[in-house]
Enzyme design. Structure first.
Site, PDB file in Angstrom:
ATOM      1  N   SER A 128       0.464  11.679 -29.992  1.00  0.00           N
ATOM      2  CA  SER A 128      -0.161  11.340 -28.720  1.00  0.00           C
ATOM      3  C   SER A 128      -0.670  12.642 -28.112  1.00  0.00           C
ATOM      4  O   SER A 128       0.119  13.503 -27.730  1.00  0.00           O
ATOM      5  CB  SER A 128       0.857  10.664 -27.797  1.00  0.00           C
ATOM      6  OG  SER A 128       0.283  10.339 -26.559  1.00  0.00           O
ATOM      7  N   LYS A 132      12.905  -2.518 -23.959  1.00  0.00           N
ATOM      8  CA  LYS A 132      13.159  -1.155 -23.477  1.00  0.00           C
ATOM      9  C   LYS A 132      14.557  -1.204 -22.852  1.00  0.00           C
ATOM     10  O   LYS A 132      14.718  -1.282 -21.640  1.00  0.00           O
ATOM     11  CB  LYS A 132      12.102  -0.751 -22.453  1.00  0.00           C
ATOM     12  CG  LYS A 132      12.394   0.563 -21.721  1.00  0.00           C
ATOM     13  CD  LYS A 132      11.976   1.779 -22.490  1.00  0.00           C
ATOM     14  CE  LYS A 132      12.236   3.045 -21.680  1.00  0.00           C
ATOM     15  NZ  LYS A 132      11.714   4.252 -22.318  1.00  0.00           N
TER      16      LYS A 132
END
Length: 237
Positions: free
Chosen positions: A175, A36
Site C-alpha cells: 500500500s 475485525k
C-alpha cells in the site's frame, strides 16, 4: 468455510483496513464474512468512520452499533495496543477467544476475511500476539506493507516470523505510503528476495470510497482445507 485470509501488516497505519475494505467490496454478492474482531480507538459517536464501520460500508451494509458488534466484539476506546487498551479499561481478551469467535462466526460461510489490529505481533494479552491467533487457526496471511524507508527489512522480518511458525502466507500487498520510496524498485527487490510470493501494489487513492478503486485482491484467496499455500508467481504491476 472453504476460503480464508487474515489481513495483517508489518506495522500499524499502513493500509490493512483499505485492503480489507477492498476485499469486502470485491466480494459483495458472495457468501463472504468480513470480521475485525479487535479495534482500538473506537468511538461510538464516530462509528461510521471506524474500521468496522468502513468494512460494513464497503460491503454495502448499514452501519449500526449492532452490526458493528457482530463483526468487532472487542472494541476499546483507548487508541493503543489491544493488551494496553484492555488493561486500562479493565477488560481482557485472549488469542484463543479471538480464534474461537472468528471460527464460529465463519462456520458454513464460503469465505472468511479477518483483519488484525496493528502489526503481525501486536500484543493481545500477556505474552500473546496476533501471531498466536494464527497459530491456532492457520489462516493464510495477506501481509500489507508500505513503501516507506525501511519497509524491506520490516517485510522480510514479518515473513520470516510467519515461516518460523510454519504458517501459510497468501501474498503481499504494498500500500503506497505518502511520500514513500520508488514502488517499482521496492517491488522488484521483494520479487527477487521472495520469488515464491505474489505481490500486488495499491497506489495512493483519494475520494470517499477508495476501496472501490483498488486492484483485484481476490486472487489472494486460498483454500483453507490445506495447511499450506502453493507458491504463485508475482502479479504484474
Amino acid at each position: 468455510m472453504s476460503r480464508g485470509l487474515f489481513v495483517t501488516s508489518s506495522g500499524t497505519e499502513i493500509g490493512k483496513t483499505l485492503v480489507t475494505c477492498a476485499l469486502a467490496h470485491q466480494l459483495r454478492g458472495t457468501d463472504a464474512l468480513v470480521l475485525k474482531p479487535v479495534v482500538s480507538g473506537y468511538e461510538t459517536e464516530s462509528a461510521a468512520g471506524s474500521d468496522p464501520g468502513l468494512i460494513l460500508t464497503a460491503q454495502g451494509k448499514a452501519v449500526s452499533e449492532a452490526a458493528i458488534a457482530a463483526i468487532a466484539p472487542w472494541r476499546f476506546r483507548t487508541p493503543v495496543a489491544p493488551d494496553v487498551a484492555a488493561r486500562l479499561e479493565g477488560r481482557a481478551v485472549t488469542a484463543a477467544e479471538i480464534a474461537a469467535f472468528c471460527t464460529s462466526a465463519g462456520a458454513g460461510r464460503e469465505t472468511l476475511i479477518v483483519e488484525g489490529a496493528g502489526g503481525l505481533m501486536a500484543p493481545i494479552a500477556g505474552r500473546e500476539t496476533f501471531l498466536d491467533v494464527l497459530a491456532i487457526t492457520r489462516w493464510p496471511s495477506l501481509l500489507v506493507i508500505g513503501s516507506y524507508l525501511g519497509t524491506l527489512s520490516h517485510t522480510y522480518t514479518a515473513i520470516e516470523t510467519l515461516r518460523a511458525r510454519g504458517l501459510p502466507i497468501a501474498g503481499i500487498v504494498m500500500s503506497e505510503s505518502e511520500g514513500g520510496g520508488n514502488v517499482a524498485e521496492l517491488t522488484r527487490s521483494i520479487a527477487s528476495f521472495l520469488p515464491e510470493l505474489p505481490v500486488c501494489v495499491v497506489p495512493r487513492l483519494a475520494g470517499a470510497e477508495p476501496w472501490a478503486k483498488v486492484p483485484d485482491l481476490t486472487q489472494f484467496l486460498v483454500d483453507k482445507s490445506s495447511s499450506c499455500v502453493a507458491p504463485k508467481a508475482p502479479v504484474e504491476i
